[in-house]
Design a protein around this motif. Structure first.
Motif, PDB file in Angstrom:
ATOM      1  N   SER A 159       4.919  -7.337  -5.057  1.00  0.00           N
ATOM      2  CA  SER A 159       4.340  -6.752  -6.279  1.00  0.00           C
ATOM      3  C   SER A 159       5.320  -5.788  -6.938  1.00  0.00           C
ATOM      4  CB  SER A 159       3.020  -6.035  -5.963  1.00  0.00           C
ATOM      5  OG  SER A 159       3.255  -4.900  -5.150  1.00  0.00           O
ATOM      6  N   HIS A 160       6.001  -4.994  -6.111  1.00  0.00           N
ATOM      7  CA  HIS A 160       6.993  -4.050  -6.627  1.00  0.00           C
ATOM      8  C   HIS A 160       7.777  -3.498  -5.451  1.00  0.00           C
ATOM      9  CE1 HIS A 160       3.696  -1.441  -5.461  1.00  0.00           C
ATOM     10  NE2 HIS A 160       4.420  -0.354  -5.647  1.00  0.00           N
ATOM     11  N   PHE A 161       8.797  -2.707  -5.762  1.00  0.00           N
ATOM     12  CA  PHE A 161       9.773  -2.345  -4.736  1.00  0.00           C
ATOM     13  C   PHE A 161       9.515  -0.997  -4.069  1.00  0.00           C
ATOM     14  CE2 PHE A 161      13.771  -5.179  -5.372  1.00  0.00           C
ATOM     15  CZ  PHE A 161      12.966  -6.297  -5.494  1.00  0.00           C
ATOM     16  N   ALA A 215       8.508   1.576  -1.216  1.00  0.00           N
ATOM     17  CA  ALA A 215       8.794   1.409   0.211  1.00  0.00           C
ATOM     18  C   ALA A 215       7.642   0.773   0.988  1.00  0.00           C
ATOM     19  CB  ALA A 215       9.137   2.772   0.807  1.00  0.00           C
ATOM     20  N   ASP A 216       6.403   1.177   0.666  1.00  0.00           N
ATOM     21  CA  ASP A 216       5.254   0.691   1.436  1.00  0.00           C
ATOM     22  C   ASP A 216       4.970  -0.783   1.182  1.00  0.00           C
ATOM     23  OD1 ASP A 216       4.642   1.880  -1.114  1.00  0.00           O
ATOM     24  OD2 ASP A 216       2.513   1.684  -0.687  1.00  0.00           O
ATOM     25  N   HIS A 217       5.680  -1.398   0.236  1.00  0.00           N
ATOM     26  CA  HIS A 217       5.473  -2.818  -0.083  1.00  0.00           C
ATOM     27  C   HIS A 217       6.629  -3.692   0.378  1.00  0.00           C
ATOM     28  CE1 HIS A 217       1.947  -1.958  -2.739  1.00  0.00           C
ATOM     29  NE2 HIS A 217       2.499  -0.750  -2.624  1.00  0.00           N
ATOM     30  N   ILE A 218       7.825  -3.110   0.506  1.00  0.00           N
ATOM     31  CA  ILE A 218       8.994  -3.944   0.860  1.00  0.00           C
ATOM     32  C   ILE A 218       9.623  -3.631   2.212  1.00  0.00           C
ATOM     33  CG2 ILE A 218       9.625  -4.431  -1.549  1.00  0.00           C
ATOM     34  CD1 ILE A 218      11.996  -2.387  -1.132  1.00  0.00           C
ATOM     35  N   GLY A 276      -2.267  -5.241  -6.495  1.00  0.00           N
ATOM     36  CA  GLY A 276      -1.111  -4.444  -6.066  1.00  0.00           C
ATOM     37  C   GLY A 276      -1.433  -2.980  -6.286  1.00  0.00           C
ATOM     38  N   ASP A 277      -0.539  -2.255  -6.964  1.00  0.00           N
ATOM     39  CA  ASP A 277      -0.741  -0.817  -7.203  1.00  0.00           C
ATOM     40  C   ASP A 277      -1.089  -0.529  -8.672  1.00  0.00           C
ATOM     41  OD1 ASP A 277      -0.199  -0.494  -4.567  1.00  0.00           O
ATOM     42  OD2 ASP A 277       1.395   0.977  -4.815  1.00  0.00           O
ATOM     43  N   VAL A 278      -1.775  -1.476  -9.311  1.00  0.00           N
ATOM     44  CA  VAL A 278      -2.290  -1.220 -10.669  1.00  0.00           C
ATOM     45  C   VAL A 278      -3.194   0.008 -10.641  1.00  0.00           C
ATOM     46  CG1 VAL A 278      -3.993  -2.145 -12.310  1.00  0.00           C
ATOM     47  CG2 VAL A 278      -2.020  -3.519 -11.634  1.00  0.00           C
ATOM     48  N   GLY A 330      -7.047  -4.576  -3.810  1.00  0.00           N
ATOM     49  CA  GLY A 330      -6.042  -3.567  -4.150  1.00  0.00           C
ATOM     50  C   GLY A 330      -5.322  -3.161  -2.877  1.00  0.00           C
ATOM     51  N   TYR A 331      -4.027  -2.979  -2.986  1.00  0.00           N
ATOM     52  CA  TYR A 331      -3.208  -2.706  -1.797  1.00  0.00           C
ATOM     53  C   TYR A 331      -3.644  -1.419  -1.093  1.00  0.00           C
ATOM     54  CZ  TYR A 331       1.096  -2.751   0.965  1.00  0.00           C
ATOM     55  OH  TYR A 331       2.004  -2.806   1.995  1.00  0.00           O
ATOM     56  N   HIS A 332      -4.165  -0.460  -1.880  1.00  0.00           N
ATOM     57  CA  HIS A 332      -4.566   0.819  -1.288  1.00  0.00           C
ATOM     58  C   HIS A 332      -6.087   1.004  -1.283  1.00  0.00           C
ATOM     59  CE1 HIS A 332      -0.389   1.906  -0.954  1.00  0.00           C
ATOM     60  NE2 HIS A 332      -0.194   1.669  -2.242  1.00  0.00           N
ATOM     61  N   PHE A 333      -6.821  -0.096  -1.358  1.00  0.00           N
ATOM     62  CA  PHE A 333      -8.282  -0.017  -1.315  1.00  0.00           C
ATOM     63  C   PHE A 333      -8.740   0.074   0.144  1.00  0.00           C
ATOM     64  CE2 PHE A 333      -9.630  -2.139  -5.596  1.00  0.00           C
ATOM     65  CZ  PHE A 333      -8.742  -1.327  -6.276  1.00  0.00           C
TER      66      PHE A 333
HETATM   67 ZN   LIG Z   1       1.842   1.252  -2.804  1.00  0.00          ZN
END
Ligand SMILES: [Zn+2]
Length: 321
Positions: free
Chosen positions: A145-147, A149-152, A252-254, A298-301
């Motif tokens: 989704s984006h770069f 740290a917690d995603h890559i 993602g982190d929308v 959502g990634y942080h849900f």
């Molecule tokens: Zn995140």
């Protein structure tokens, strides 16, 4: 309910069972099940004929910081957490990548912290992937989704080992995101972002033969399309998973945790690089989820991080599935 202690759950289950004359055995299966899902670390559900597995990496218990939300105070933040039944002595930020099985392909969307960021209670992803019966070598595609740290960071073990974790996967990255973080002129970034850019620039050249940039709205794997969703980062991407009339929007982190930023879509998290664009994107995608009656994740849900969005005046509510 999900924030009750085990003791409270047992107590209230027994009390409710007594009230309904159930003898306490058949009651509260839902609660018991939900608790097991977090402990087990994975949760499977279907979107039409597509199987989705939510995989829990753990939680960052983020200390309160007046700079976290630019236009809300720590007291307002605590009140919003309390209203959602969450603990108020820290901001609970969980991490949940999803594994999607579609058309014989195994697709991982984001890769968790790799135990390299997110505090001492994160880094459980590989353990839970194994618990779900998935061999890292069997993953065919990874969608990023984006770069942040917690995603890559889950793509590669820590330096200096730098071992690729998913050796057989093509890594799909948004072209704009890739360009932004891989620009050698790191000094143009705010100071706090430079170590991340530096690490990304160490990691991705080591996976060069696997990285495949995509642009805009594109079918990446049959059944999964990219959805341009900038603001949190310049090239942030969400993903749209569909099968028949069923659909799941992988946000993602929308939005970060729904108790704060779905309820208050105008609150500006320090993590959002371009706050105005992030809010516009957030409202656009939440409106789309409402209009299309789509499921969202959502990634942080709160784990298992899947549910639906309802409109509430100028705001929204996340209703866990
Ligand atoms: Zn995140």
């Amino acid at each position: 309910m999900n924030q009750m202690t085990r003791r409270e759950v047992i107590f209230s289950a027994a009390a409710t069972a007594a009230a309904f004359g159930l003898g306490g055995r058949l009651s509260f299966l839902g609660t018991a099940h939900a608790q097991t899902a977090t402990e087990r670390g994975f949760h499977r559900y279907n979107v039409g004929s597509i199987e989705v597995t939510a995989l829990y990496d753990g939680m960052w218990e983020k200390a309160h910081d007046p700079a976290f939300i630019k236009n809300a105070s720590v007291d307002e933040t605590k009140a919003a957490l309390a209203a959602a039944g969450l603990p108020t002595d820290f901001v609970p930020i969980p991490f949940t990548p999803n594994l999607v099985k579609v058309g014989g392909q195994i697709v991982l969307i984001d890769t968790a912290t790799g135990g390299q960021t997110g505090g001492p209670k994160a880094g459980l992803f590989m353990k839970h992937l194994a618990a779900a019966g998935v061999d890292p070598g069997s993953v065919n595609h990874i969608l990023i989704s984006h770069f942040h740290a917690d995603h890559i960071f889950g793509l590669m073990t820590k330096a200096p080992e730098n071992k690729v974790v998913f050796p057989n996967a093509v890594i799909h990255v948004g072209a704009a995101e890739y360009k932004f973080w891989m620009d050698p002129a790191i000094e143009r970034l705010p100071e706090g972002r430079r170590p991340l850019a530096k690490r990304a620039q160490e990691m991705f050249p080591l996976m060069k033969d696997k990285v495949q940039p995509f642009e805009g709205d594109k079918e990446i794997v049959a059944g999964i399309r990219s959805v341009d969703s900038p603001g949190h980062t310049p090239g942030h991407t969400s993903f749209h998973v569909s099968s028949g009339s069923d659909q799941l929007i992988v946000l993602g982190d929308v939005t970060n945790i729904p108790a704060l930023f779905v309820r208050n879509p105008g609150w500006q998290a320090a993590f959002d690089q371009d706050a105005a664009t992030a809010e516009a994107t957030r409202r656009k995608l939440l409106d789309r989820a409402v209009a299309d009656k789509a499921m969202v994740t959502g990634y942080h849900f709160p784990f298992p991080a899947a549910g639906r969005i309802a409109k509430d005046g100028n705001s929204y509510v996340f209703v866990a599935a």
